[in-house]
Design an enzyme around this catalytic site. Sequence first.
Site, PDB file in Angstrom:
ATOM      1  N   LYS A 152     -10.203   8.871   5.535  1.00 51.76           N
ATOM      2  CA  LYS A 152      -9.755   7.650   6.201  1.00 51.76           C
ATOM      3  C   LYS A 152      -8.224   7.577   6.186  1.00 51.76           C
ATOM      4  CE  LYS A 152      -8.901   3.508   4.617  1.00 51.76           C
ATOM      5  NZ  LYS A 152      -7.829   3.064   5.506  1.00 51.76           N
ATOM      6  N   GLY A 163      -1.480   5.812  -2.069  1.00 49.55           N
ATOM      7  CA  GLY A 163      -0.995   4.540  -1.534  1.00 49.55           C
ATOM      8  C   GLY A 163      -0.226   3.806  -2.604  1.00 49.55           C
ATOM      9  N   SER A 164      -0.165   2.505  -2.473  1.00 48.77           N
ATOM     10  CA  SER A 164       0.655   1.723  -3.399  1.00 48.77           C
ATOM     11  C   SER A 164      -0.049   1.529  -4.746  1.00 48.77           C
ATOM     12  CB  SER A 164       0.969   0.364  -2.781  1.00 48.77           C
ATOM     13  OG  SER A 164      -0.232  -0.344  -2.588  1.00 48.77           O
ATOM     14  N   THR A 179      -2.600  -1.380  -4.601  1.00 47.82           N
ATOM     15  CA  THR A 179      -3.911  -1.025  -4.042  1.00 47.82           C
ATOM     16  C   THR A 179      -4.643  -0.067  -4.980  1.00 47.82           C
ATOM     17  OG1 THR A 179      -2.930  -1.228  -1.847  1.00 47.82           O
ATOM     18  CG2 THR A 179      -5.099  -0.248  -1.954  1.00 47.82           C
ATOM     19  N   GLY A 180      -3.902   0.809  -5.625  1.00 46.91           N
ATOM     20  CA  GLY A 180      -4.511   1.763  -6.558  1.00 46.91           C
ATOM     21  C   GLY A 180      -5.312   1.061  -7.650  1.00 46.91           C
ATOM     22  N   GLU A 235      -2.711   8.700  -6.415  1.00 46.62           N
ATOM     23  CA  GLU A 235      -1.284   9.050  -6.226  1.00 46.62           C
ATOM     24  C   GLU A 235      -0.605   7.792  -5.724  1.00 46.62           C
ATOM     25  OE1 GLU A 235       0.187  11.672  -7.126  1.00 46.62           O
ATOM     26  OE2 GLU A 235      -1.412  13.135  -7.394  1.00 46.62           O
ATOM     27  N   CYS A 257       7.261   8.561  -1.222  1.00 44.34           N
ATOM     28  CA  CYS A 257       6.925   8.127  -2.578  1.00 44.34           C
ATOM     29  C   CYS A 257       7.950   8.643  -3.574  1.00 44.34           C
ATOM     30  CB  CYS A 257       5.517   8.581  -2.951  1.00 44.34           C
ATOM     31  SG  CYS A 257       5.239  10.335  -2.729  1.00 44.34           S
ATOM     32  N   GLU A 294       9.786  -1.159  -5.917  1.00 41.45           N
ATOM     33  CA  GLU A 294       9.817  -0.017  -4.999  1.00 41.45           C
ATOM     34  C   GLU A 294      10.155  -0.542  -3.600  1.00 41.45           C
ATOM     35  OE1 GLU A 294       6.110   1.869  -3.791  1.00 41.45           O
ATOM     36  OE2 GLU A 294       7.126   3.796  -3.697  1.00 41.45           O
TER      37      GLU A 294
HETATM   38  P1  NAD Z   1      -1.441   1.043   0.781  1.00 37.41           P
HETATM   39  O1  NAD Z   1      -1.817   1.010  -0.648  1.00 37.41           O
HETATM   40  O2  NAD Z   1      -1.168  -0.235   1.475  1.00 37.41           O
HETATM   41  O3  NAD Z   1      -2.535   1.776   1.652  1.00 37.41           O
HETATM   42  C1  NAD Z   1      -2.945   3.117   1.406  1.00 37.41           C
HETATM   43  C2  NAD Z   1      -4.311   3.328   1.998  1.00 37.41           C
HETATM   44  O4  NAD Z   1      -5.258   2.521   1.303  1.00 37.41           O
HETATM   45  C3  NAD Z   1      -4.458   2.964   3.461  1.00 37.41           C
HETATM   46  O5  NAD Z   1      -5.315   3.902   4.080  1.00 37.41           O
HETATM   47  C4  NAD Z   1      -5.123   1.594   3.398  1.00 37.41           C
HETATM   48  O6  NAD Z   1      -5.864   1.292   4.555  1.00 37.41           O
HETATM   49  C5  NAD Z   1      -6.038   1.763   2.205  1.00 37.41           C
HETATM   50  N1  NAD Z   1      -6.421   0.526   1.522  1.00 37.41           N
HETATM   51  C6  NAD Z   1      -5.796  -0.674   1.547  1.00 37.41           C
HETATM   52  N2  NAD Z   1      -6.429  -1.550   0.734  1.00 37.41           N
HETATM   53  C7  NAD Z   1      -7.468  -0.881   0.178  1.00 37.41           C
HETATM   54  C8  NAD Z   1      -8.472  -1.231  -0.781  1.00 37.41           C
HETATM   55  N3  NAD Z   1      -8.526  -2.453  -1.322  1.00 37.41           N
HETATM   56  N4  NAD Z   1      -9.351  -0.297  -1.137  1.00 37.41           N
HETATM   57  C9  NAD Z   1      -9.282   0.955  -0.635  1.00 37.41           C
HETATM   58  N5  NAD Z   1      -8.367   1.350   0.269  1.00 37.41           N
HETATM   59  C10 NAD Z   1      -7.455   0.442   0.665  1.00 37.41           C
HETATM   60  O7  NAD Z   1      -0.172   2.017   0.823  1.00 37.41           O
HETATM   61  P2  NAD Z   1       0.748   2.356   2.063  1.00 37.41           P
HETATM   62  O8  NAD Z   1       1.591   1.128   2.319  1.00 37.41           O
HETATM   63  O9  NAD Z   1      -0.062   2.960   3.145  1.00 37.41           O
HETATM   64  O10 NAD Z   1       1.670   3.522   1.481  1.00 37.41           O
HETATM   65  C11 NAD Z   1       2.872   3.293   0.812  1.00 37.41           C
HETATM   66  C12 NAD Z   1       2.695   3.428  -0.681  1.00 37.41           C
HETATM   67  O11 NAD Z   1       2.101   4.674  -0.978  1.00 37.41           O
HETATM   68  C13 NAD Z   1       3.998   3.417  -1.455  1.00 37.41           C
HETATM   69  O12 NAD Z   1       3.839   2.678  -2.640  1.00 37.41           O
HETATM   70  C14 NAD Z   1       4.226   4.876  -1.798  1.00 37.41           C
HETATM   71  O13 NAD Z   1       5.042   5.119  -2.905  1.00 37.41           O
HETATM   72  C15 NAD Z   1       2.831   5.338  -2.003  1.00 37.41           C
HETATM   73  N6  NAD Z   1       2.730   6.777  -1.833  1.00 37.41           N
HETATM   74  C16 NAD Z   1       2.445   7.547  -2.927  1.00 37.41           C
HETATM   75  C17 NAD Z   1       2.396   8.932  -2.801  1.00 37.41           C
HETATM   76  C18 NAD Z   1       2.100   9.805  -3.986  1.00 37.41           C
HETATM   77  O14 NAD Z   1       1.741  10.948  -3.792  1.00 37.41           O
HETATM   78  N7  NAD Z   1       2.219   9.321  -5.217  1.00 37.41           N
HETATM   79  C19 NAD Z   1       2.614   9.519  -1.563  1.00 37.41           C
HETATM   80  C20 NAD Z   1       2.898   8.704  -0.474  1.00 37.41           C
HETATM   81  C21 NAD Z   1       2.937   7.329  -0.614  1.00 37.41           C
END
Ligand code: NAD
Length: 473
Positions: A172, A223-224, A227-228, A245, A279, A376
């Site tokens: 996804k 992701g963030s 959300t993680g 991640e 990130c 961040e």
């Molecule tokens: P996000 O957490 O908003 O979304 C990431 C993904 O999760 C999207 O596909 C989103 O639709 C999905 N999502 C949202 N809510 C969810 C839930 N409750 N359950 C499951 N899935 C859900 O992050 P973003 O804004 O897309 O990305 C930016 C963030 O990602 C920044 O914090 C950045 O540092 C981090 N990031 C980390 C890495 C790494 O490898 N550590 C790499 C790239 C980005």
Amino acid sequence: MTTFDSDFTMTIGGKAVAGAASFPVLNPATEQAFAQAPDCSPEQLDQAVAAARAAFPAWAVTPYADRQKLVASIAGVLAANLDGLHRLLTREQGKTHVNAQGDVMGGAHWCQQAATLELPVTVVEDTPERYGETRHVPIGVVGAIAPWNFPVILAFFKVAPALLAGNTVVLKPSPFTPLTTLKIGEILRGVLPDGVLNVVTGGDMLGPWMTSHPGIDKISFTGSTQTGRKVMASAAASLKRVTLELGGNDAAIVLPDVDVADVAEKLFWAAFGNTGQICIATKRMYVHKDIYEPLKAALVDYAKTVKIGDGAEQGTQLGPIQNRPQYERVLDLIADAKAKGYDFILGGDVADAPGYFVPISIIDNPPEGSRIVQEEQFGPVLPLLKFDNIEDAISRANASEYGLGASVWSADTAKALEIGSRLQTGTVWINETQHLSPLAAFGGHKQSGLGSEGALEGLLEYTNAQTTFVKRG
Ligand code: NAD
């Protein structure tokens, strides 16, 4: 012949599937919708999971060498479709063509290199009484959830090792950047056996449906951090395995012995590449007081030469922020810095015009406790911070809930390494940043994540250990 500007369908069981509904996808440089993406219903997610489950038994027993060949072959498919994919990616993500090509070819490189990894078998006992070995078996169906900043390479960080290890996948992408991933699903139909890689797109509920789905055995999420935490809580109900991640707040520590003219440009790109939406971007820059003023001047001089604009336009070096919520987060941090009276050496004034454009902004030595230092930013706003004593710089760099990456800049590599060894992050770079390798473990310490991607460590995240004992005699 694949068209890259229309006909966006999900891939479920190797077939094209239209969404139960659809949602618009915007170009962040214009804020105009230019395409519709399928909006996956809960029933369609069930179908995707069922297709992945149905494909699992045969894929799990496909010889490892055959899976390696198939995963490596994805690289060629991505390369053959590079032109259509990277143009589409620029349109939906906002990044420059060069950066979009890097994302697609980075995904290709990841597949090729990850496919060289081998799964070890460890003999744990070999005695007259007993023979025992531990090997690594696939987990089942992996739900892979990707963000919007590097939609392609970050998806393959997950898909490549998951498939190699013998799992099947439901992938996804972010609802802000669904299109390139949908096309990748399409061009891989027929390359991988049906159901081995399914691609679904949808709104805000699709992620939570995946993390709570009883048919998904593991979630690999990028992701963030916020959300993680939700992903981990949701996965806990059925004890799904998780790899997370998450966000970062990477510090760069710049020692007084650097050649300022040489490092200024490198430090600029460390912080502002992909418009700060990386990130592992440098998000706090700690500069020794003896070179603070010359480095500040060199950074500003270089920044003034960098062109921000529509990623599709010739000569653009930095695109817009990718989406409105992120744009508003960055604007809020700028407004907070202004309200507190911090000094913007550059930028800070956002034009009221279409597109999520934020100028390159550098803030002069804001307080350590300020939001722009502690949070961040994930955008082109950099706090430049002064230090006198290296112990102070190390403790400030480490005083963060994040622990993704950090860098140390010095002419004295041994000294930089010693400082680096004291930083609490998953990756430390000396005199560079952001180099990643499919053959190196990458992951976050503290609240930047759980588990690793890349290398054997990353591959093992998609396996369960299984030990077999055979009684002798
Ligand atoms: P996000 O957490 O908003 O979304 C990431 C993904 O999760 C999207 O596909 C989103 O639709 C999905 N999502 C949202 N809510 C969810 C839930 N409750 N359950 C499951 N899935 C859900 O992050 P973003 O804004 O897309 O990305 C930016 C963030 O990602 C920044 O914090 C950045 O540092 C981090 N990031 C980390 C890495 C790494 O490898 N550590 C790499 C790239 C980005």
